[in-house]
Design an enzyme around this catalytic site. Structure first.
Site, PDB file in Angstrom:
ATOM      1  N   ASP A 140       0.778  -1.133  -0.031  1.00  0.00           N
ATOM      2  CA  ASP A 140       0.129   0.005  -0.001  1.00  0.00           C
ATOM      3  C   ASP A 140       0.846   1.282   0.098  1.00  0.00           C
ATOM      4  O   ASP A 140       2.145   1.111   0.381  1.00  0.00           O
ATOM      5  CB  ASP A 140      -0.895  -0.016   0.965  1.00  0.00           C
ATOM      6  CG  ASP A 140      -2.199   1.061   1.070  1.00  0.00           C
ATOM      7  OD1 ASP A 140      -2.073   1.630   0.003  1.00  0.00           O
ATOM      8  OD2 ASP A 140      -3.104   0.788   1.610  1.00  0.00           O
TER       9      ASP A 140
HETATM   10  C1  BGC Z   1      -4.944   3.493   0.328  1.00  0.00           C
HETATM   11  C2  BGC Z   1      -5.143   2.558  -0.906  1.00  0.00           C
HETATM   12  C3  BGC Z   1      -4.884   3.370  -2.131  1.00  0.00           C
HETATM   13  C4  BGC Z   1      -3.597   3.960  -2.093  1.00  0.00           C
HETATM   14  C5  BGC Z   1      -3.263   5.056  -3.495  1.00  0.00           C
HETATM   15  C6  BGC Z   1      -3.465   4.273   0.103  1.00  0.00           C
HETATM   16  O1  BGC Z   1      -3.603   5.312   1.241  1.00  0.00           O
HETATM   17  O2  BGC Z   1      -4.760   2.822   1.592  1.00  0.00           O
HETATM   18  O3  BGC Z   1      -6.350   1.938  -0.964  1.00  0.00           O
HETATM   19  O4  BGC Z   1      -5.033   2.492  -3.102  1.00  0.00           O
HETATM   20  O5  BGC Z   1      -3.355   4.941  -1.126  1.00  0.00           O
HETATM   21  O6  BGC Z   1      -3.908   5.986  -3.383  1.00  0.00           O
END
Ligand code: BGC
Length: 759
Positions: free
Chosen positions: A228
């Site tokens: 993530d």
């Molecule tokens: C979130 C993800 C997301 C990623 C990119 C993260 O903070 O948890 O779900 O895909 O950011 O935006």
């Protein structure tokens, strides 16, 4: 494969390390002289959030269709519709030059307080798994990749980047992993995104057991694993743990760390090569789909409207809906003029257009006079004058429609909800309006359940509209006017009060960890087991027609676990309008060695029926429908015995019950050891065979000495057999050691040796 291996051989160590960290927040690192292109990824999950400039994190995303969020999607219980939505998302990715969309989210809704629940499907792993798989299949059928997220046990926002989800193995396997497992096995997502949090003390991004042993090896996941955004703490540890690609980039120091680790022998180069192989596999797969053109905004908007209408759940209806021939409708609530249709955070879409709920209502209202009052201010402030004006408006109307949306401050990525309440102003508004106008319909826009006991009785109808996507305003009008017969069913329980919820005393944790003390009993599994009344149960939803269930059948009254069962039932539309019913099949195990929830969803189907029409719904239940995960055997097991197959319209509305007998075909390894109790020995077929001859010699004299039978009594006032059953055999033998030819330890070891000889 050959091509990829050749490329890996040609790449320098630096190039390989660079490929494993993003070049920008949204792109991978290309290697131009070897013809390795970059890929572009974008959020996800219910729309394409393509930032115009890939060096920007959030700013300036291009217009795209904002579909309903996952709570609404799951409430459709319609896998075909979700497949169609996946295809539409893929078309938008193609037009917006996106290779992989960052979704779906398959985490469980452990508590309705979870800030990101609107992005997740359900409290039930079976339903969430079916939805996620269908979404992925839809997107990937058009040559665009998905990222199944957030793996795993990402169920809250409190300390979301650091907290450790403390979960026992059985709960993990039965509740928090199966939706991912189903999606990986049934739909082969191109990528999986690991979660921010720790799992049992280890960051998911460094969790070899989770990422490599389970996801890649056991489930056969062939794509690559992302971190993530910002979930990596130590790049080398994360690479060893199974993270192929770190995001976001650029992060020069991370690349250097990998290079140095390989040079110094800390990281085996084959581990890096494996990540490169996985990334290149997807990079070249993505390149096969040409990204260009435009998408049909009107068609996608119409699809978003259909999904929203199918996902909305009619919770209460005192025969006021569908609306018909009213002279004057009072429309009250800010959400009627400013649609609340999505949640905050990374999933936030720049919509192509937004339906205005009031205007959409007007289009269907014909000659009916519509008057409007704001009712409540944006945010959580209190303004009595708005309530007074609303009451005035409501009093003179035939019907009042109250459009209420939870403010962003009460629900978003990044923070959990503090309570399950509407704002104080909204509650006061409902009470004031319903006091003068009994014909009041409440329409809710929120991503997760709200509690209603304070105000539900005064209302005539309630429509749960969810975060309904950009076309939701039209979808509400469709349902209110009966253009669409509501067929949404709850994918999560609506509790009566917050303190009733399963995780209540174990949420949100603190001191760096959150203990999943309720174990396998989340959602309806908990309310059902504890017989706790709820406001609206899992699977529940009303229709403008009625359905009967008749002629339930199973393919066999007695069956082998590996053969599974086929269940069928005839469903008839007994009302006057066409409608759709969601037939749900739950399984109940009469008796098992480890505790099981009273009912577990194992199959469902949505059927459309004309008035008077009957259709036979047939569903297959496989081995897993009857199995549970046994942590000592480290596998899914079945036990001989009776099960109920329950066919119903919700978990609390079972219409037919069929009892079947399962024969387990499993040859389980023996797990008896020195700590095993008398019960363990007698329940294990091999243990019983070996121990039975000794039983009379050892246990009967003790029983005699203690005296007392099933009704208690005897020398020490007890049921002596009951007392002995849960004592380790070794301890029992210690009491009787004078009657034994050898020391109790040797006696037990001897029995264990005999057991291990039996095939
Ligand atoms: C979130 C993800 C997301 C990623 C990119 C993260 O903070 O948890 O779900 O895909 O950011 O935006």
């Amino acid at each position: 494969m050959m091509k990829i291996n050749n490329l890996i051989n040609k790449m320098t160590l630096e190039e390989k390390a660079a490929l494993c960290t993003g070049a920008s927040p949204w792109t991978t690192t290309p290697v131009e002289h070897l013809g390795i292109p970059e890929i572009t990824v974008s959020d996800g999950p219910h729309g394409v959030r393509r930032v115009a400039n890939v060096n920007d994190f959030v700013a300036g995303s291009l217009p795209a269709t904002c579909f309903p969020t996952a709570s609404c999607m799951a409430s459709t219980w319609d896998v075909d519709l979700i497949h169609a939505m996946g295809q539409a998302l893929a078309e938008e990715c193609i037009a917006l030059k996106v290779d992989v969309i960052l979704g779906p989210g398959a985490n469980m809704k452990r508590t309705p307080l979870g800030g990101r629940n609107f992005e997740y499907y359900s409290e039930d792993p079976y339903l969430a798994g079916q939805m996620a798989a269908s979404f992925i299949n839809g997107v990937q059928s058009k040559g665009i990749g998905t990222s199944l997220k957030h793996f795993a046990a990402n169920n809250q926002e409190f300390q979301r980047l650091t907290i450790s989800s403390e979960i026992d193995e059985r709960t993990l396997r039965e509740i928090y992993l199966p939706a991912f497992e189903t999606a990986v096995k049934n739909s082969k997502p191109w990528t999986v995104m690991c979660a921010y949090n720790k799992l049992n003390g280890t960051y998911c991004s460094e969790n070899h057991r989770l990422l490599v042993d389970i996801l890649k090896d056991e489930w056969g996941f062939e794509g690559f694993i992302f971190s993530d955004w910002g979930a990596v703490h130590d790049r080398v540890a994360s690479m060893k743990g199974g993270i192929d690609l770190e995001m976001p980039g650029p992060r020069e120091r991370r690349v250097k760390a990998v290079v140095e680790a390989v040079r110094s022998g800390v990281l085996d180069e084959s581990v890096l090569d494996e990540s490169v192989r996985r990334i290149l596999g997807i990079v070249f797969k993505a390149a096969e789909t040409t990204k260009d053109g435009s998408f049909d905004t009107a068609m996608h908007h119409a699809l978003a409207r259909r999904i929203a209408a199918e996902g909305m759940v009619l919770l209460k209806n005192n025969r006021i809906l569908p609306l018909k021939d009213q002279q004057h409708i009072a429309v009250i609530g800010l959400a009627a003029k400013e649609a609340h249709f999505q949640g905050g955070g990374s999933s936030h879409i720049n919509p192509t257009q937004v339906d205005n709920p009031f205007k959409e209502l007007q289009k269907l209202a014909g000659d009916t006079e519509l008057t409007y009052a704001e009712g409540y201010p944006a945010g959580t402030t209190f303004d009595q004058s708005l309530i007074d004006a609303a009451v005035k408006n409501a009093r003179s109307a035939d019907v009042t429609l109250l459009y209420l949306a939870l403010p962003d401050s009460k629900e978003s990525e990044g923070y959990d909800r503090a309570d399950l309440d509407l704002t104080p102003q909204q509650v006061a508004l409902i009470k004031a309006v319903t006091a003068v106008q009994p014909m009041t319909v409440v329409i809710l826009n929120n991503g997760a359940p709200v509690v209603m006991s304070e105000w539900i009785d005064g209302t005539a109808a309630i429509l749960e509209g969810w975060m309904m996507g950009q076309a939701g305003g039209g979808a509400i009008a469709d349902v209110l006017y009966g253009k669409v017969n509501p067929s949404g069913r709850l994918a999560e329980t609506f509790p009566l009060k917050l303190v009733d919820t399963p995780a209540h005393i174990n949420f949100p944790g603190g001191n760096g960890e959150v203990r999943y003390g309720e174990g396998i009993f989340i959602g309806y599994r908990y309310y059902d087991a504890k017989e706790i009344p709820v406001q609206f149960s899992f699977g529940y939803g009303m229709s403008y027609t009625t359905f009967t269930y008749k002629n339930p059948k199973v393919s066999a009254a007695s069956f082998k676990d590996v053969d599974g069962l086929t269940v069928s039932v005839d469903v008839t539309n007994t009302g006057k309008v066409a409608g759709k019913e969601v037939v749900q099949v739950y399984v109940h195990d009469h008796k098992s060695r480890l505790v099981r929830p009273p009912k577990e969803l194992k199959g469902f189907a949505k059927v459309e029926l004309q008035p008077g029409e009957t259709k036979t719904v047939t569903l297959a239940l496989d081995f897993r429908a009857f199995a549970y995960y046994h942590p000592a055997y480290k596998q899914w097991i079945t036990e001989d015995g009776e099960f109920d197959v329950l066919i119903g319209a919700s978990v609390n509305d079972i219409r037919c019950t069929l009892t079947v007998t399962l024969q387990s075909t499993q040859e389980l390894p023996c797990i008896l050891n020195r700590e095993s109790t008398l019960r363990d020995w007698m329940e294990d077929p091999r243990g019983r065979r070996v121990f039975e001859p000794l039983f009379q010699q050892i246990v009967a004299p003790m029983q005699a000495a203690f005296g007392g039978g099933q009704d208690g009594g005897g020398a020490v006032g007890m049921d002596s057999m009951g007392f002995l059953t849960d004592m380790p055999l070794l301890d029992i033998l210690h009491f009787q050691k004078n009657a034994l030819p050898m020391a109790p330890e040797d006696q037990v070891d001897g029995l264990l040796a005999q057991v291990s000889q039996i095939k």
